[in-house]
Design a protein around this motif. Structure first.
Motif, short mmCIF file in Angstrom:
data_model
loop_
_atom_site.label_atom_id
_atom_site.label_comp_id
_atom_site.label_asym_id
_atom_site.label_seq_id
_atom_site.Cartn_x
_atom_site.Cartn_y
_atom_site.Cartn_z
N SER A 35 -73.23 -14.53 -8.73
CA SER A 35 -72.96 -13.80 -7.49
C SER A 35 -74.24 -13.26 -6.85
CB SER A 35 -71.98 -12.65 -7.75
OG SER A 35 -72.51 -11.75 -8.71
N ARG A 36 -75.29 -13.08 -7.63
CA ARG A 36 -76.52 -12.52 -7.10
C ARG A 36 -77.71 -13.14 -7.82
NH1 ARG A 36 -79.02 -6.55 -7.95
NH2 ARG A 36 -80.46 -6.50 -6.18
N VAL A 37 -78.77 -13.40 -7.07
CA VAL A 37 -79.99 -13.98 -7.62
C VAL A 37 -81.19 -13.17 -7.15
CG1 VAL A 37 -81.49 -16.00 -7.69
CG2 VAL A 37 -79.01 -16.31 -7.70
N ILE A 38 -82.06 -12.83 -8.10
CA ILE A 38 -83.36 -12.24 -7.78
C ILE A 38 -84.39 -13.28 -8.19
CG2 ILE A 38 -84.95 -10.32 -8.18
CD1 ILE A 38 -82.54 -8.62 -8.99
N ALA A 39 -85.10 -13.85 -7.23
CA ALA A 39 -85.97 -14.99 -7.50
C ALA A 39 -87.14 -14.98 -6.52
CB ALA A 39 -85.19 -16.30 -7.39
N SER A 40 -88.09 -15.86 -6.77
CA SER A 40 -89.24 -15.97 -5.87
C SER A 40 -89.28 -17.30 -5.14
CB SER A 40 -90.55 -15.78 -6.64
OG SER A 40 -90.76 -16.84 -7.56
N GLU A 59 -82.06 -11.89 -3.44
CA GLU A 59 -83.19 -10.97 -3.26
C GLU A 59 -84.47 -11.75 -3.55
OE1 GLU A 59 -85.10 -6.92 -5.22
OE2 GLU A 59 -82.96 -7.34 -5.49
N LEU A 60 -85.15 -12.19 -2.50
CA LEU A 60 -86.41 -12.91 -2.68
C LEU A 60 -87.53 -11.91 -2.94
CD1 LEU A 60 -86.19 -15.68 0.05
CD2 LEU A 60 -86.08 -15.97 -2.42
N THR A 61 -88.33 -12.21 -3.95
CA THR A 61 -89.39 -11.31 -4.40
C THR A 61 -90.67 -12.12 -4.61
OG1 THR A 61 -87.76 -9.94 -5.57
CG2 THR A 61 -90.05 -9.67 -6.22
#
Length: 262
Positions: free
Chosen positions: A73-78, A98-100
């Motif tokens: 449901s949610r991804v924090i990735a670059s 959430e792009l980081t």
């Protein structure tokens, strides 16, 4: 007496991961990812997952399998550029992303594992990373449903820096070249970049190791990740250990041999 952290199967290693869990997953692209732990988690059935990883696999491989099964449901990735289904779900409003910045992501994981709550970095100053407004989730009509908030900016030694919060996840899934029974790990080449910080960030870290040795067989100077960060180790079979795919293979025609005139 040394604790033996080896578990019998990949299924056993991920059996208790619940719906709604957050997971840090090691690897870079398809290099160094925990192939068999991901597939065991797919079979296990947990959903509504938050994934923290450099990227989310590819269509038909790695974390892309969980994505296609609608378990994330949610991804924090670059980086997300190798996965068409990822782009489709994100733009359709089905996935929170959430792009980081890549180095920031690695440091957020490492900081979480080191007990550091947050840190200041110059990366992203003067951009939407600092000022907010990056689309984290869309509505189905393409309008922004959720955007990134602004971040605190302060000046250190005359340079503006923004505040980034560390990341601690419920679980971490990583791949090691060698692990001993106490969880001390050695990584090969590029697999060393995101696997150690991912492992550090997990409250429960699970390792799939290409080879498992007894405690004392690894020289202390060889160890890239201390076993204190690892709770479970799953040993791959020799056949499984050879599975090392890449996203793209680009070659050029081999030149025709030239006739040597004497």
């Amino acid at each position: 007496m040394t604790v033996n952290k080896v578990v019998g199967s990949a299924a056993d290693a991920v059996a208790d991961i619940p719906d709604g869990a957050s997971l840090a997953v090691g690897g870079f692209g398809l290099a160094g990812i925990p192939w068999f732990l991901i597939e065991a988690l797919l079979e296990q059935g947990a959903g509504d997952l938050t994934i923290v990883s450099n990227n989310c696999g590819v269509d038909g491989g790695g974390l892309g399998l969980l994505l296609e099964a609608r378990r994330i449901s949610r991804v924090i990735a670059s980086y997300v550029g190798e996965n068409k289904e990822f782009a489709r779900q994100y733009l359709a409003g089905e996935l929170t992303v959430e792009l980081t910045p890549q180095g920031t992501l690695a440091e957020r994981l490492r900081a979480g594992g080191s007990g550091i709550g947050a840190f200041f970095t110059p990366t992203g100053v003067g951009t939407m990373v600092a000022e907010g407004g990056l689309p984290w989730r869309y509505h189905s009509d393409g309008t922004v449903a959720l955007a990134s908030p602004p971040k605190e900016v302060r000046v250190f030694n005359g340079r503006e820096m923004l505040l980034e919060e560390s990341i601690v996840t419920d679980y971490a899934l990583i791949r090691a070249a060698v692990a001993d029974t106490a969880g001390n790990c050695v990584f090969h080449a590029a697999a060393r970049n995101f696997n150690p910080p991912a492992a550090m960030s997990g409250r429960i870290t699970v390792v799939e190791a290409e080879r498992v040795v007894e405690v004392g067989e690894l020289h202390p100077d060889e160890i890239h990740l201390p076993g204190i960060f690892v709770q479970r180790v799953h040993e791959l079979t020799p056949e499984q250990a050879t599975r090392k795919e890449i996203e793209k293979l680009t070659t050029r025609p081999r030149p025709e041999p030239q006739e040597v005139v004497r």
